[in-house]
Design a protein around this motif. Structure first.
Motif, PDB file in Angstrom:
ATOM      1  N   ALA A 113      -0.726   8.581 -10.958  1.00 43.29           N
ATOM      2  CA  ALA A 113      -0.686   7.234 -11.527  1.00 43.29           C
ATOM      3  C   ALA A 113      -0.457   6.225 -10.421  1.00 43.29           C
ATOM      4  CB  ALA A 113       0.409   7.157 -12.583  1.00 43.29           C
ATOM      5  N   ARG A 114      -1.176   6.431  -9.331  1.00 45.01           N
ATOM      6  CA  ARG A 114      -0.947   5.613  -8.148  1.00 45.01           C
ATOM      7  C   ARG A 114      -1.199   4.132  -8.363  1.00 45.01           C
ATOM      8  NH1 ARG A 114      -3.261   6.370  -2.041  1.00 45.01           N
ATOM      9  NH2 ARG A 114      -3.378   4.112  -1.867  1.00 45.01           N
ATOM     10  N   PRO A 115      -2.253   3.741  -9.052  1.00 44.49           N
ATOM     11  CA  PRO A 115      -2.446   2.297  -9.270  1.00 44.49           C
ATOM     12  C   PRO A 115      -1.246   1.668  -9.955  1.00 44.49           C
ATOM     13  CG  PRO A 115      -4.393   3.520  -9.936  1.00 44.49           C
ATOM     14  CD  PRO A 115      -3.343   4.547  -9.643  1.00 44.49           C
ATOM     15  N   PHE A 116      -0.612   2.440 -10.838  1.00 44.78           N
ATOM     16  CA  PHE A 116       0.586   1.970 -11.526  1.00 44.78           C
ATOM     17  C   PHE A 116       1.743   1.787 -10.546  1.00 44.78           C
ATOM     18  CE2 PHE A 116       4.576   3.447 -13.588  1.00 44.78           C
ATOM     19  CZ  PHE A 116       4.787   2.369 -14.411  1.00 44.78           C
ATOM     20  N   TYR A 117       1.949   2.748  -9.675  1.00 47.28           N
ATOM     21  CA  TYR A 117       3.099   2.686  -8.781  1.00 47.28           C
ATOM     22  C   TYR A 117       2.898   1.705  -7.633  1.00 47.28           C
ATOM     23  CZ  TYR A 117       5.823   6.190 -11.121  1.00 47.28           C
ATOM     24  OH  TYR A 117       6.568   6.849 -12.063  1.00 47.28           O
ATOM     25  N   THR A 118       1.674   1.516  -7.189  1.00 43.04           N
ATOM     26  CA  THR A 118       1.462   0.504  -6.151  1.00 43.04           C
ATOM     27  C   THR A 118       1.775  -0.877  -6.704  1.00 43.04           C
ATOM     28  OG1 THR A 118      -0.890   0.488  -6.696  1.00 43.04           O
ATOM     29  CG2 THR A 118      -0.222   1.780  -4.779  1.00 43.04           C
ATOM     30  N   THR A 119       1.400  -1.107  -7.944  1.00 46.28           N
ATOM     31  CA  THR A 119       1.737  -2.381  -8.586  1.00 46.28           C
ATOM     32  C   THR A 119       3.247  -2.512  -8.710  1.00 46.28           C
ATOM     33  OG1 THR A 119      -0.283  -2.128  -9.879  1.00 46.28           O
ATOM     34  CG2 THR A 119       1.236  -3.858 -10.565  1.00 46.28           C
ATOM     35  N   LEU A 120       3.882  -1.439  -9.171  1.00 42.72           N
ATOM     36  CA  LEU A 120       5.314  -1.446  -9.430  1.00 42.72           C
ATOM     37  C   LEU A 120       6.116  -1.671  -8.147  1.00 42.72           C
ATOM     38  CD1 LEU A 120       6.622  -0.926 -12.197  1.00 42.72           C
ATOM     39  CD2 LEU A 120       7.143   1.373 -11.433  1.00 42.72           C
ATOM     40  N   LEU A 121       5.680  -1.050  -7.067  1.00 46.47           N
ATOM     41  CA  LEU A 121       6.447  -1.111  -5.819  1.00 46.47           C
ATOM     42  C   LEU A 121       5.933  -2.180  -4.866  1.00 46.47           C
ATOM     43  CD1 LEU A 121       6.847   2.720  -5.125  1.00 46.47           C
ATOM     44  CD2 LEU A 121       8.306   1.223  -6.485  1.00 46.47           C
ATOM     45  N   ASN A 122       4.975  -2.964  -5.342  1.00 50.01           N
ATOM     46  CA  ASN A 122       4.444  -4.043  -4.512  1.00 50.01           C
ATOM     47  C   ASN A 122       3.885  -3.566  -3.177  1.00 50.01           C
ATOM     48  OD1 ASN A 122       4.210  -6.667  -5.488  1.00 50.01           O
ATOM     49  ND2 ASN A 122       6.438  -6.899  -5.584  1.00 50.01           N
ATOM     50  N   VAL A 123       3.054  -2.546  -3.236  1.00 46.93           N
ATOM     51  CA  VAL A 123       2.404  -2.037  -2.029  1.00 46.93           C
ATOM     52  C   VAL A 123       0.909  -2.314  -2.144  1.00 46.93           C
ATOM     53  CG1 VAL A 123       2.000  -0.010  -0.594  1.00 46.93           C
ATOM     54  CG2 VAL A 123       4.117  -0.206  -1.885  1.00 46.93           C
ATOM     55  N   ASP A 124       0.296  -2.619  -1.031  1.00 42.58           N
ATOM     56  CA  ASP A 124      -1.163  -2.807  -1.019  1.00 42.58           C
ATOM     57  C   ASP A 124      -1.827  -1.526  -1.511  1.00 42.58           C
ATOM     58  OD1 ASP A 124      -3.794  -3.285  -0.559  1.00 42.58           O
ATOM     59  OD2 ASP A 124      -3.663  -3.220   1.632  1.00 42.58           O
ATOM     60  N   LYS A 125      -2.601  -1.661  -2.579  1.00 45.21           N
ATOM     61  CA  LYS A 125      -3.127  -0.461  -3.233  1.00 45.21           C
ATOM     62  C   LYS A 125      -4.179   0.256  -2.395  1.00 45.21           C
ATOM     63  CE  LYS A 125      -6.523  -3.180  -5.814  1.00 45.21           C
ATOM     64  NZ  LYS A 125      -7.182  -3.435  -7.086  1.00 45.21           N
ATOM     65  N   ASN A 126      -4.695  -0.415  -1.384  1.00 42.49           N
ATOM     66  CA  ASN A 126      -5.702   0.223  -0.550  1.00 42.49           C
ATOM     67  C   ASN A 126      -5.118   0.811   0.738  1.00 42.49           C
ATOM     68  OD1 ASN A 126      -7.893  -0.439  -2.300  1.00 42.49           O
ATOM     69  ND2 ASN A 126      -7.760  -2.547  -1.537  1.00 42.49           N
ATOM     70  N   ASN A 127      -3.823   0.606   0.923  1.00 42.68           N
ATOM     71  CA  ASN A 127      -3.187   1.096   2.138  1.00 42.68           C
ATOM     72  C   ASN A 127      -2.470   2.417   1.864  1.00 42.68           C
ATOM     73  OD1 ASN A 127      -1.769   1.542   4.482  1.00 42.68           O
ATOM     74  ND2 ASN A 127      -1.196  -0.615   4.749  1.00 42.68           N
ATOM     75  N   ASP A 128      -3.186   3.504   2.088  1.00 42.55           N
ATOM     76  CA  ASP A 128      -2.644   4.843   1.840  1.00 42.55           C
ATOM     77  C   ASP A 128      -1.337   5.068   2.586  1.00 42.55           C
ATOM     78  OD1 ASP A 128      -5.141   5.173   0.610  1.00 42.55           O
ATOM     79  OD2 ASP A 128      -5.125   7.314   1.093  1.00 42.55           O
ATOM     80  N   GLU A 129      -1.357   4.712   3.854  1.00 36.47           N
ATOM     81  CA  GLU A 129      -0.220   5.017   4.720  1.00 36.47           C
ATOM     82  C   GLU A 129       1.039   4.268   4.276  1.00 36.47           C
ATOM     83  OE1 GLU A 129      -0.349   7.402   6.545  1.00 36.47           O
ATOM     84  OE2 GLU A 129       1.580   7.218   7.566  1.00 36.47           O
ATOM     85  N   ALA A 130       0.878   3.005   3.931  1.00 35.23           N
ATOM     86  CA  ALA A 130       2.029   2.207   3.505  1.00 35.23           C
ATOM     87  C   ALA A 130       2.645   2.800   2.242  1.00 35.23           C
ATOM     88  CB  ALA A 130       1.604   0.764   3.265  1.00 35.23           C
ATOM     89  N   TYR A 131       1.809   3.227   1.339  1.00 30.97           N
ATOM     90  CA  TYR A 131       2.314   3.816   0.097  1.00 30.97           C
ATOM     91  C   TYR A 131       3.074   5.103   0.389  1.00 30.97           C
ATOM     92  CZ  TYR A 131       2.312   5.724  -4.635  1.00 30.97           C
ATOM     93  OH  TYR A 131       2.682   6.243  -5.835  1.00 30.97           O
ATOM     94  N   ARG A 132       2.488   5.937   1.202  1.00 27.02           N
ATOM     95  CA  ARG A 132       3.120   7.211   1.552  1.00 27.02           C
ATOM     96  C   ARG A 132       4.479   6.980   2.196  1.00 27.02           C
ATOM     97  NH1 ARG A 132       1.246  10.217   6.097  1.00 27.02           N
ATOM     98  NH2 ARG A 132       3.522  10.402   6.321  1.00 27.02           N
ATOM     99  N   LYS A 133       4.518   6.058   3.138  1.00 25.26           N
ATOM    100  CA  LYS A 133       5.764   5.770   3.865  1.00 25.26           C
ATOM    101  C   LYS A 133       6.854   5.286   2.915  1.00 25.26           C
ATOM    102  CE  LYS A 133       5.631   6.288   8.452  1.00 25.26           C
ATOM    103  NZ  LYS A 133       4.953   5.518   9.493  1.00 25.26           N
ATOM    104  N   LYS A 134       6.458   4.521   1.937  1.00 24.77           N
ATOM    105  CA  LYS A 134       7.439   3.935   1.029  1.00 24.77           C
ATOM    106  C   LYS A 134       7.929   4.936  -0.014  1.00 24.77           C
ATOM    107  CE  LYS A 134       8.533  -0.476  -0.985  1.00 24.77           C
ATOM    108  NZ  LYS A 134       8.165  -1.897  -0.876  1.00 24.77           N
TER     109      LYS A 134
END
Lengths: 205, 205
Positions: free
Chosen positions: B161-182
């Motif tokens: 449910a990544r689109p959901f969590y990128t929205t929730l955590l305010n991470v750029d949805k196209n930035n794989d690395e930023a999401y992983r790090k967070k």
DNA sequence: AAAAATTAATTAAACGTTTGTTTAATTCAA
DNA sequence: TTGAATTAAACAAACGTTTAATTAATTTTT
């Protein structure tokens, strides 16, 4: 006919849920719904629009809002009801839940956004319950986003990795009803026990 | 060339993970891997066999077995390592994990069985740790199957449910690395805290 | 109320692409 | 020179969508 529209969507829900969006052809859907192939374009415009129509149809918002407004319930009772609600809802419509999960990988941004919006709406309600419990010194400080993720994820796991769990629990893998009957009460018990230990302020480190 | 075979599988992994098995054409794969279309049939026989080859390639069994045999570790330490292991493994290869999840809906029984077998193997190792902890009166009695499901499900939820969590955590949805790090450290912390409260025999009701 | 006109629903057939796979010829390496 | 690797081209089947014709239902007119 309005019910013919619904009939098509019901068949589509089953097939999309079983074989995925790309794994289901509009011919499959038309055949199983006993309608002419062209009716799908006629009613929905396209296969993708049909999926959007399906998501809109099944996205019911009211339940959690109502629960949250009931001030006679303690945060504990509310969380228990949230668990009952989600387990029953997902177990009662495995296909739709599969669609919601797989839709996140859709190539259509519209569909991804639609699914995200539905999930966000439900999340906000659960978040309110957790924050309220924390304010009342009943729940301890936890990662709210991931706590909700744990509830959703645990349930999802039993439907998404179903071949794994039918093997594990010795249930006939083709018997939907037997699986549902077996897993539903276990899921509820497990999640309530899990959340109780996780949230109870007495377990604060 | 053996590395060309691997090169194809690596590209296939990325595309299958992003768009699903049915959403990826063999022409897509051939093009991105810079090989001729016919090479895929030449190497693997078919698209489906290619997926099987991919699953075989990525299914590494050794890690958890080794962890389990280390008698210097307490059950608590082992469970913490299991969490680190799975979070790192899944976050380090989101595409493969997506394939493993979506493969459960494959129309091929072979593939479903293959995936189930891989998961069962890992499950058995975690079950051993939990049973050992219970025998030593460190862990309380819990639903072992669903406890493992909670760990896997919580992690899966953040990738599926990544689109959901990128929205929730305010991470750029196209930035794989930023999401992983967070998400990686948060997942580890949350799961360890969750399991600690859930398993600790002191929290027995 | 019957007939005519208009709109909606339904159909079979065809559209042009794209699909996974195969063929037969060619290049490359041993 | 033999066998493996690689290629462009073709294959039939399936795909989502559209068309044009027909039937059914509804509305308007007489």
């Amino acid at each position: 006919m309005a019910d013919k529209r619904e009939q098509i969507l019901t068949v589509a829900e089953k097939l999309f849920g079983d074989h995925g969006f790309d794994g289901t052809s509009v011919r499959d859907i038309a055949q199983h719904a006993n309608v002419n192939l062209a009716m799908i374009s006629y009613y929905f415009g396209s296969k993708e629009k049909m999926l959007e129509a399906l998501l809109e149809m099944r996205a019911n918002y009211t339940m959690l809002e109502a629960l949250n407004k009931d001030e006679s319930l303690t945060p504990w009772e509310k969380m228990d009801k949230v668990i009952d609600f989600y387990v029953d809802k997902i177990m009662g419509n495995l296909c739709f839940h599969n669609i919601m999960q797989q839709g996140n990988n859709s190539r259509s941004e519209d569909i991804k956004e639609l699914i995200t919006r539905i999930k966000l709406r439900n999340f906000e309600q659960i978040k309110k319950i957790l924050l309220d419990g924390q304010k009342k010194k009943i729940f301890r400080k936890v990662d709210i986003e991931l706590t909700v993720g744990t509830v959703m994820g645990t349930i999802s796991q039993t439907t998404l990795a179903r071949p794994f769990y039918t093997t594990l629990l010795n249930v006939d893998k083709n018997n939907d009803e037997a699986y549902r009957k077996k897993i539903t009460p276990r899921l509820k018990t497990h999640l309530k026990q899990l959340l109780h230990a996780h949230l109870d302020i007495k377990n604060e480190e």
